[in-house]
Design a protein around this motif. Structure first.
Motif, PDB file in Angstrom:
ATOM      1  N   UNK A  79      -1.120  -4.113  -2.930  1.00  0.00           N
ATOM      2  CA  UNK A  79      -1.613  -4.314  -4.299  1.00  0.00           C
ATOM      3  C   UNK A  79      -0.535  -3.291  -5.415  1.00  0.00           C
ATOM      4  N   UNK A  80       0.257  -2.581  -4.804  1.00  0.00           N
ATOM      5  CA  UNK A  80       1.220  -1.829  -5.560  1.00  0.00           C
ATOM      6  C   UNK A  80       2.286  -2.308  -6.061  1.00  0.00           C
ATOM      7  N   UNK A  81       3.179  -1.828  -7.119  1.00  0.00           N
ATOM      8  CA  UNK A  81       4.360  -2.361  -7.364  1.00  0.00           C
ATOM      9  C   UNK A  81       5.587  -2.263  -6.553  1.00  0.00           C
ATOM     10  N   UNK A  82       6.391  -2.810  -6.962  1.00  0.00           N
ATOM     11  CA  UNK A  82       7.589  -2.925  -6.020  1.00  0.00           C
ATOM     12  C   UNK A  82       8.129  -1.576  -5.891  1.00  0.00           C
ATOM     13  N   UNK A  83       8.248  -0.667  -6.820  1.00  0.00           N
ATOM     14  CA  UNK A  83       8.915   0.546  -6.713  1.00  0.00           C
ATOM     15  C   UNK A  83       7.844   1.410  -5.914  1.00  0.00           C
ATOM     16  N   UNK A  84       6.602   1.209  -6.025  1.00  0.00           N
ATOM     17  CA  UNK A  84       5.750   2.230  -5.249  1.00  0.00           C
ATOM     18  C   UNK A  84       5.904   1.538  -3.637  1.00  0.00           C
ATOM     19  N   UNK A  85       6.125   0.222  -3.477  1.00  0.00           N
ATOM     20  CA  UNK A  85       6.340  -0.195  -2.228  1.00  0.00           C
ATOM     21  C   UNK A  85       7.455   0.181  -1.378  1.00  0.00           C
ATOM     22  N   UNK A  86       8.443   0.600  -2.245  1.00  0.00           N
ATOM     23  CA  UNK A  86      10.058   0.887  -1.754  1.00  0.00           C
ATOM     24  C   UNK A  86       9.910   2.370  -1.636  1.00  0.00           C
ATOM     25  N   UNK A  87       9.168   3.256  -2.163  1.00  0.00           N
ATOM     26  CA  UNK A  87       8.993   4.636  -2.006  1.00  0.00           C
ATOM     27  C   UNK A  87       8.141   4.842  -0.744  1.00  0.00           C
ATOM     28  N   UNK A  88       7.133   4.016  -0.725  1.00  0.00           N
ATOM     29  CA  UNK A  88       6.387   4.178   0.661  1.00  0.00           C
ATOM     30  C   UNK A  88       6.982   3.892   1.872  1.00  0.00           C
ATOM     31  N   UNK A  89       7.619   2.645   1.671  1.00  0.00           N
ATOM     32  CA  UNK A  89       8.792   2.282   2.930  1.00  0.00           C
ATOM     33  C   UNK A  89       9.765   3.681   3.022  1.00  0.00           C
ATOM     34  N   UNK A  90      10.285   4.048   2.258  1.00  0.00           N
ATOM     35  CA  UNK A  90      11.223   4.974   2.451  1.00  0.00           C
ATOM     36  C   UNK A  90      10.822   6.122   3.216  1.00  0.00           C
ATOM     37  N   UNK A  91       9.814   6.773   3.105  1.00  0.00           N
ATOM     38  CA  UNK A  91       9.095   7.705   3.469  1.00  0.00           C
ATOM     39  C   UNK A  91       8.332   7.548   4.738  1.00  0.00           C
ATOM     40  N   UNK A  92       7.540   6.219   4.934  1.00  0.00           N
ATOM     41  CA  UNK A  92       6.790   5.960   6.319  1.00  0.00           C
ATOM     42  C   UNK A  92       7.663   5.537   7.361  1.00  0.00           C
ATOM     43  N   UNK A  93       8.808   4.802   7.141  1.00  0.00           N
ATOM     44  CA  UNK A  93       9.735   3.817   8.031  1.00  0.00           C
ATOM     45  C   UNK A  93      10.470   5.269   9.086  1.00  0.00           C
ATOM     46  N   UNK A  94      10.725   6.342   8.516  1.00  0.00           N
ATOM     47  CA  UNK A  94      11.166   7.081   9.782  1.00  0.00           C
ATOM     48  C   UNK A  94      10.011   7.694  10.522  1.00  0.00           C
ATOM     49  N   UNK A  95       8.836   7.849   9.973  1.00  0.00           N
ATOM     50  CA  UNK A  95       7.738   8.457  10.792  1.00  0.00           C
ATOM     51  C   UNK A  95       7.338   7.388  11.742  1.00  0.00           C
ATOM     52  N   UNK A  96       7.388   5.997  11.296  1.00  0.00           N
ATOM     53  CA  UNK A  96       6.877   4.911  12.096  1.00  0.00           C
ATOM     54  C   UNK A  96       8.054   4.628  13.312  1.00  0.00           C
ATOM     55  N   UNK A  97       9.257   4.896  12.938  1.00  0.00           N
ATOM     56  CA  UNK A  97      10.222   4.739  13.966  1.00  0.00           C
ATOM     57  C   UNK A  97      10.342   5.928  15.354  1.00  0.00           C
ATOM     58  N   UNK A  98       9.856   7.085  14.453  1.00  0.00           N
ATOM     59  CA  UNK A  98       9.822   8.385  15.667  1.00  0.00           C
ATOM     60  C   UNK A  98       8.673   8.283  16.289  1.00  0.00           C
ATOM     61  N   UNK A  99       7.644   7.783  15.855  1.00  0.00           N
ATOM     62  CA  UNK A  99       6.204   7.505  16.323  1.00  0.00           C
ATOM     63  C   UNK A  99       6.507   6.625  17.260  1.00  0.00           C
ATOM     64  N   UNK A 100       6.909   5.181  17.127  1.00  0.00           N
ATOM     65  CA  UNK A 100       7.055   4.315  18.040  1.00  0.00           C
ATOM     66  C   UNK A 100       7.999   4.685  19.346  1.00  0.00           C
ATOM     67  N   UNK A 101       9.087   5.446  18.942  1.00  0.00           N
ATOM     68  CA  UNK A 101      10.180   5.908  20.072  1.00  0.00           C
ATOM     69  C   UNK A 101       9.335   6.945  21.012  1.00  0.00           C
ATOM     70  N   UNK A 102       8.566   7.751  20.575  1.00  0.00           N
ATOM     71  CA  UNK A 102       7.686   8.781  21.390  1.00  0.00           C
ATOM     72  C   UNK A 102       6.719   7.936  21.963  1.00  0.00           C
ATOM     73  N   UNK A 103       5.928   7.148  21.453  1.00  0.00           N
ATOM     74  CA  UNK A 103       4.659   6.429  22.189  1.00  0.00           C
ATOM     75  C   UNK A 103       5.671   5.425  23.451  1.00  0.00           C
ATOM     76  N   UNK A 104       6.593   5.187  23.139  1.00  0.00           N
ATOM     77  CA  UNK A 104       7.258   4.235  23.932  1.00  0.00           C
ATOM     78  C   UNK A 104       7.717   5.163  25.250  1.00  0.00           C
TER      79      UNK A 104
END
Length: 310
Positions: free
Chosen positions: A226-251
């Motif tokens: 529901x957010x603006x494009x700018x908010x989506x990009x900001x959320x993407x930039x901060x969450x992507x490293x965490x998600x990648x690190x999490x998936x790597x560790x879970x694996x």
């Protein structure tokens, strides 16, 4: 050795016979260890020196980097010794120390990634309450609680294992593992070890945090839709490293749990060795690269602190 209560050492049987190449592998392992220490230490120094990074997310990252050093140190020095060794024996005392270090590393890693998910959830879903819910004091308490609970939990687990009587000495791995050591026991009272392994190891350390992380990201994605494009990009930039690190560790954790309990001989031996080392070796090298390259504030602070750019 059977019916013995005097086990003084175990034998790690998963090492590959590398013959004349052992000195080359020793150098590679040493360079890998130096790289892990150097990369994580640099980012810890950057976060400590740059006051602009004294924010919850970066303090959690600092905790994560400290834990990466702890995790790699729990395995790599021992690995280098065994690369040069022909017997691959490890004393029972050091084996239990290694179990404590590796298991506490895993618990702290998952706990830190869980509280980082909460931080991202509050930042994106409740931005107006962020400064109230995520104060520096609360962050410090959260980090302290994670480390204390992890050490306590693994300490209790190990206390059950140490009391067991062992009838075998062969561990099918390149490092000591609590589940495999318990399997060597001939004690009739190893139920508590298995119960703690399932209740605390799988339920509280894995299932509950993973369920909560999944919940936070469902809420984050719902807000982003529901957010603006700018908010989506900001959320993407901060969450992507965490998600990648999490998936790597879970694996890494998922493979470790599966390999302990099921026959994995259909997987090539060399690949099994690499996957076994993934958690405490690859993850500590991967996280500094993920966060150091992806987060612009860390890149900028790194350049300033080490004067790479004028």
């Amino acid at each position: 050795m059977t019916n013995s209560t005097e086990i003084v050492s175990f034998v790690l049987t998963m090492y590959i016979n590398i013959g004349k190449f052992k000195h080359l592998y020793f150098i590679l392992a040493m360079l890998l260890y130096i790289s892990v220490i150097f990369a994580n230490t640099c980012l810890i120094v950057v976060i400590y020196v740059d006051r602009n990074l004294h924010e919850p997310m970066y303090l959690f990252l600092c905790c994560l980097f400290v834990n990466e050093i702890w995790g790699s140190t729990s395995l790599l020095p021992c690995l280098m010794v065994h690369i040069l060794s022909d017997t691959h024996e490890i004393s029972a005392f050091y084996c239990f120390i290694q179990i404590f270090n590796i298991h506490s590393y895993a618990a702290i890693e998952f706990g830190t990634l869980t509280i980082m998910a909460y931080d991202r959830y509050v930042c994106i879903c409740k931005p107006l309450h962020y400064n109230v819910l995520m104060t520096i004091g609360k962050v410090q308490i959260g980090i302290l609680v994670i480390w204390m609970i992890s050490f306590l939990e693994v300490g209790v687990l190990l206390s059950f294992t140490i009391r067991l009587k062992f009838c075998g000495t062969v561990i099918q791995k390149i490092s000591c593992d609590n589940h495999l050591v318990v399997e060597l026991s001939c004690s009739p009272d190893r139920t508590m070890s298995y119960l703690h392994d399932v209740v605390f190891g799988l339920l509280f350390t894995v299932a509950v945090p993973l369920s909560y992380i999944s919940y936070t990201y469902v809420r984050i994605f719902a807000v982003c839709l529901k957010a603006s494009k700018q908010t989506k990009m900001k959320a993407f930039d901060t969450c992507l490293p965490h998600l990648f690190s999490l998936m790597s560790f879970v694996f890494a954790g998922f493979y470790n749990l599966i390999s302990q309990r099921f026959d994995m001989t259909f997987v090539p031996h060399e690949l099994r060795v690499i996957l076994t080392m993934y958690g405490p070796i690859v993850q500590p090298l991967l996280n500094p690269m993920i966060y150091g390259l992806k987060l612009s504030k860390i890149r900028h602070a790194f350049n300033v602190v080490f004067k790479l750019k004028q």
